[in-house]
Design a protein around this motif. Structure first.
Motif, PDB file in Angstrom:
ATOM      1  N   TYR A  52       0.845  -1.203   0.000  1.00 32.82           N
ATOM      2  CA  TYR A  52       0.000   0.000   0.000  1.00 32.82           C
ATOM      3  C   TYR A  52       0.878   1.249   0.000  1.00 32.82           C
ATOM      4  CZ  TYR A  52      -2.796  -3.617   2.367  1.00 32.82           C
ATOM      5  OH  TYR A  52      -3.432  -4.796   2.721  1.00 32.82           O
ATOM      6  N   TYR A  98       0.479   5.430   0.908  1.00 27.91           N
ATOM      7  CA  TYR A  98      -0.323   6.470   1.528  1.00 27.91           C
ATOM      8  C   TYR A  98       0.447   7.787   1.477  1.00 27.91           C
ATOM      9  CZ  TYR A  98      -2.864   2.624   3.842  1.00 27.91           C
ATOM     10  OH  TYR A  98      -3.581   1.486   4.118  1.00 27.91           O
ATOM     11  N   LEU A 123      -3.790   9.631   7.244  1.00 23.29           N
ATOM     12  CA  LEU A 123      -3.214   9.056   6.041  1.00 23.29           C
ATOM     13  C   LEU A 123      -4.232   9.048   4.901  1.00 23.29           C
ATOM     14  CD1 LEU A 123      -1.422   7.928   8.398  1.00 23.29           C
ATOM     15  CD2 LEU A 123      -1.002   5.970   6.912  1.00 23.29           C
ATOM     16  N   LEU A 126       4.076   7.170   2.827  1.00 21.57           N
ATOM     17  CA  LEU A 126       4.254   5.953   3.613  1.00 21.57           C
ATOM     18  C   LEU A 126       3.886   4.738   2.778  1.00 21.57           C
ATOM     19  CD1 LEU A 126       2.620   7.333   6.848  1.00 21.57           C
ATOM     20  CD2 LEU A 126       4.948   6.449   6.740  1.00 21.57           C
ATOM     21  N   ASN A 159      -4.984  -8.693   7.659  1.00 18.94           N
ATOM     22  CA  ASN A 159      -4.664  -7.427   7.036  1.00 18.94           C
ATOM     23  C   ASN A 159      -3.943  -6.458   7.948  1.00 18.94           C
ATOM     24  OD1 ASN A 159      -4.644  -5.716   4.787  1.00 18.94           O
ATOM     25  ND2 ASN A 159      -6.343  -4.553   5.592  1.00 18.94           N
ATOM     26  N   GLU A 160      -3.246  -6.946   8.971  1.00 18.00           N
ATOM     27  CA  GLU A 160      -2.409  -6.043   9.745  1.00 18.00           C
ATOM     28  C   GLU A 160      -1.355  -5.479   8.807  1.00 18.00           C
ATOM     29  OE1 GLU A 160      -0.422  -7.880  12.991  1.00 18.00           O
ATOM     30  OE2 GLU A 160       0.948  -6.192  13.307  1.00 18.00           O
ATOM     31  N   GLN A 161      -1.284  -4.176   8.725  1.00 14.10           N
ATOM     32  CA  GLN A 161      -0.343  -3.531   7.821  1.00 14.10           C
ATOM     33  C   GLN A 161       0.897  -3.119   8.600  1.00 14.10           C
ATOM     34  OE1 GLN A 161      -2.113  -0.568   5.207  1.00 14.10           O
ATOM     35  NE2 GLN A 161      -4.052  -1.695   5.199  1.00 14.10           N
ATOM     36  N   PHE A 186       4.143  -0.791   8.477  1.00 15.19           N
ATOM     37  CA  PHE A 186       4.519   0.434   7.792  1.00 15.19           C
ATOM     38  C   PHE A 186       6.027   0.647   7.769  1.00 15.19           C
ATOM     39  CE2 PHE A 186       0.751   2.899   6.702  1.00 15.19           C
ATOM     40  CZ  PHE A 186      -0.233   2.146   7.314  1.00 15.19           C
TER      41      PHE A 186
END
Lengths: 116, 113
Positions: A33, A35, A43, A91, A103-105, A107
């Motif tokens: 992803y 952002y 974000l 980000l 779906n824990e992202q 970063f």
């Protein structure tokens, strides 16, 4: 293990120049992803990649923005003809998959872009 | 338009007190997540709650989700100075434009020692 890395950490450029931002996701993460975060704000979702599927580009702010990802590895976000309004922290995050229970992202530290 | 919106925008409490932050969203979601951001550690995932769950705990964190009201709350118990940070809720949803994770503007928490 290594986390998400981004380069450069800081980029100062002149208005009208092109910039390329790079993201290395966590190995094995199929989703990636991008952002944008302006100072003091939340974000803004730009784009995501899931495996080899074509990305949905509707979140990109303008046609000056483009993003690519090679397989399930490195991604680049390119901003052409930069404007002062593009100044922000960009980000990148990766996750095992998109939208499901995993779906824990995770970063990266971000790239701080300043357009003079 | 922005999906998740937190309130309050800013919160200042004494160490040891509890902090409650709320998040509202607009469309159907798959998951809702809470993240913390501070200058030292960047953006860190705290907890994920699925749309079919109502409450979840993780250490001093308690998250609730009310899908009928499209709202969630994050409770931090026995706060510490190290909890000082911005807290964001993020919703995962699939719409006509495809999948998106939408972050709110965040709650800035300041815990005084």
């Amino acid at each position: 293990g290594a986390g998400v890395s981004q380069s450069p950490s800081n980029k100062v450029t002149e208005k009208g120049k092109d910039v390329e931002l790079r993201c290395d996701p966590i190995s094995g993460h199929t989703a990636l992803y991008w952002y944008r975060q302006r100072l003091g704000q939340g974000l803004e979702f730009l784009i995501y990649f899931q495996g080899n599927s074509a990305p949905d580009k509707s979140g990109l702010p303008s046609d000056r923005f483009s993003a690519e990802r090679t397989g399930e590895s490195v991604s680049t976000l390119t901003i052409q003809r930069t404007q002062q309004e593009d100044s922000a922290v960009y980000l990148c995050a990766s996750s095992l998959s998109a939208g499901g229970p995993y779906n824990e992202q995770f970063f990266g530290p971000g790239t701080r872009l300043t357009v003079l | 338009s922005q999906q998740g919106e937190e309130d309050p925008q800013a919160l200042s409490i004494q160490e040891g007190e509890n902090a409650t932050m709320n998040c509202s969203y607009k469309t159907s979601i798959n998951n809702l997540q809470w993240y913390r951001q501070n200058s030292g550690r960047g953006l860190v995932h705290l907890i994920l709650i699925r749309s079919n769950e109502r409450e979840k705990h993780s250490g001093r964190l308690r998250v609730t989700l009310d899908t009928s009201k499209k709202s969630s709350s994050l409770l931090i118990t026995a706060s510490r100075a190290a909890d000082t940070a911005s807290y964001f809720c993020a919703t995962d949803a699939v719409g006509t434009g495809g999948f998106k994770t939408i972050f709110g503007a965040g709650t800035r928490l300041f815990v005084k020692a």
